[in-house]
Write a protein that holds these residues in place. Sequence first.
Motif, mmCIF file in Angstrom:
data_model
loop_
_atom_site.group_PDB
_atom_site.id
_atom_site.type_symbol
_atom_site.label_atom_id
_atom_site.label_comp_id
_atom_site.label_asym_id
_atom_site.label_seq_id
_atom_site.Cartn_x
_atom_site.Cartn_y
_atom_site.Cartn_z
ATOM 1 N N LEU A 1 20.174 16.930 1.712
ATOM 2 C CA LEU A 1 20.951 16.049 0.689
ATOM 3 C C LEU A 1 22.484 16.859 1.008
ATOM 4 N N ASP A 2 22.997 15.801 0.037
ATOM 5 C CA ASP A 2 24.416 16.839 -0.054
ATOM 6 C C ASP A 2 24.675 16.446 -1.565
ATOM 7 N N HIS A 3 23.880 16.698 -2.173
ATOM 8 C CA HIS A 3 23.741 16.923 -3.581
ATOM 9 C C HIS A 3 22.622 16.856 -4.344
ATOM 10 N N VAL A 4 21.821 17.617 -5.599
ATOM 11 C CA VAL A 4 20.755 17.580 -6.361
ATOM 12 C C VAL A 4 21.613 16.546 -7.821
ATOM 13 N N ASP A 5 21.036 16.105 -8.804
ATOM 14 C CA ASP A 5 21.472 15.744 -10.055
ATOM 15 C C ASP A 5 21.304 16.788 -10.678
ATOM 16 N N LEU A 6 20.353 17.182 -10.302
ATOM 17 C CA LEU A 6 20.425 18.711 -11.664
ATOM 18 C C LEU A 6 20.333 19.813 -10.986
ATOM 19 N N LEU A 7 21.561 21.155 -10.833
ATOM 20 C CA LEU A 7 20.915 22.888 -10.349
ATOM 21 C C LEU A 7 20.540 23.531 -11.946
ATOM 22 N N LEU A 8 19.547 23.955 -11.661
ATOM 23 C CA LEU A 8 18.931 25.218 -12.472
ATOM 24 C C LEU A 8 19.157 26.590 -12.226
ATOM 25 N N ILE A 9 19.712 27.411 -13.568
ATOM 26 C CA ILE A 9 19.304 29.019 -12.928
ATOM 27 C C ILE A 9 17.514 28.840 -12.767
ATOM 28 N N HIS A 10 17.045 29.593 -12.644
ATOM 29 C CA HIS A 10 15.359 29.295 -12.745
ATOM 30 C C HIS A 10 14.953 30.396 -13.387
ATOM 31 N N TRP A 11 15.516 31.461 -13.747
ATOM 32 C CA TRP A 11 15.221 32.682 -14.121
ATOM 33 C C TRP A 11 16.379 33.481 -15.295
ATOM 34 N N PRO A 12 16.674 34.122 -15.852
ATOM 35 C CA PRO A 12 18.039 34.547 -16.251
ATOM 36 C C PRO A 12 17.541 36.212 -15.152
ATOM 37 N N ARG B 1 28.694 23.092 -9.670
ATOM 38 C CA ARG B 1 29.428 21.417 -9.761
ATOM 39 C C ARG B 1 30.862 21.271 -9.257
ATOM 40 N N GLU B 2 31.609 21.918 -9.629
ATOM 41 C CA GLU B 2 32.943 21.217 -8.949
ATOM 42 C C GLU B 2 32.862 21.650 -7.438
ATOM 43 N N ALA B 3 32.496 21.875 -6.811
ATOM 44 C CA ALA B 3 32.337 21.112 -5.136
ATOM 45 C C ALA B 3 31.460 19.814 -4.893
ATOM 46 N N GLY B 4 30.804 20.051 -6.190
ATOM 47 C CA GLY B 4 29.774 18.205 -5.432
ATOM 48 C C GLY B 4 28.286 19.007 -5.311
ATOM 49 N N MET B 5 27.892 19.776 -5.003
ATOM 50 C CA MET B 5 27.152 20.279 -4.512
ATOM 51 C C MET B 5 25.430 19.196 -6.107
ATOM 52 N N ALA B 6 25.946 19.322 -6.645
ATOM 53 C CA ALA B 6 24.761 19.200 -8.534
ATOM 54 C C ALA B 6 25.627 18.166 -8.972
ATOM 55 N N ARG B 7 25.064 17.289 -9.437
ATOM 56 C CA ARG B 7 25.553 16.702 -11.110
ATOM 57 C C ARG B 7 26.105 17.260 -12.055
ATOM 58 N N HIS B 8 24.580 17.582 -12.158
ATOM 59 C CA HIS B 8 24.967 18.046 -13.614
ATOM 60 C C HIS B 8 24.485 19.918 -13.459
ATOM 61 N N ILE B 9 23.870 20.414 -14.289
ATOM 62 C CA ILE B 9 23.926 22.075 -14.177
ATOM 63 C C ILE B 9 22.935 22.472 -15.675
ATOM 64 N N GLY B 10 22.226 23.236 -15.824
ATOM 65 C CA GLY B 10 21.129 23.925 -16.630
ATOM 66 C C GLY B 10 20.721 24.824 -15.918
ATOM 67 N N VAL B 11 19.731 25.221 -17.020
ATOM 68 C CA VAL B 11 19.418 26.995 -16.698
ATOM 69 C C VAL B 11 17.823 26.333 -17.294
#
Length: 282
Positions: A102-113, A130-140
């Motif tokens: 894929l060229d992006h995911v919809d959500l990229l998460l930090i799996h564990w702190p 996110r700014e590079a367009g690799m993820a539409r949204h981010i979270g944890v």
Amino acid sequence: MTEPVEAATIQANGASIPAIGLGTWTLRGRACADLVAEALALGYRHVDTAAMYENEAEVGAGLRAAGLPRGDVFVTTKVWYTDIAPGALERSAEASLRRLGLDHVDLLLIHWPNPAVPVEHSMRALGAVREAGMARHIGVSNFPTGLLRRALAASAHPLVANQVEHHPRLAQDKLLAACRAAGMAMVSYCPLHRGGALLDEPAIRQAARRHGRSPAQIVLRWHVQQPGVAAIPRTTRRDRLAENLAVFDFALSDAEMAAISALGRAGDRLCDYAFSPQWDEA
């Protein structure tokens, strides 16, 4: 062929997250790819994977086999806690995209702190992805309330989800309140505990009889009936795929919801490791 059932979605800081997704932890090889493709044919529109699962290539194969437009499927992946420093996080995201095809995911998460990497540094790197367009949204993921507050304060972009262990035997009221206050979704992994004893609880069995549903459907309905909560049940059985998705055409009563929620006093956490953060008290 069974007609696809479109799942309800949760609106979270600009993201539309399908309330029931397919968890893929422990799924491997051709079986993983086939299960992803079959889930999408049945109407799933949310697929969850992670670099640590070592199945992103197979998940990507299942996505391609399903033949759906890319914009129709919400794809989540996660960066393992050893790779969340600046530089490493970006490289992990790039590698995940290569494996997924894929060229992006919809959500990229930090799996564990990671206590060795300040949250503020990780959030800066996550924002760069996110700014590079690799993820539409981010979270944890697996962030208790204190770390979540730090992540929210440090992020230049909205965080849309905190993916955590959540099921009727583990109360997560404080964390859910924090997610709601921030406009985030809380995504439940291990939403069915590990079946067995949970599904035999009288509160769940009685509700199943009243509604003519399986105990697993009652538990999943309990999840999605809570505002802002999504669930990503994992199964290796094709017959369970449709069952797990068919929870949007009935509702539990307030009394049933309360009786199931009361089971959370057990504090039965399944995923607790040496690298886990200090969890919120119940």
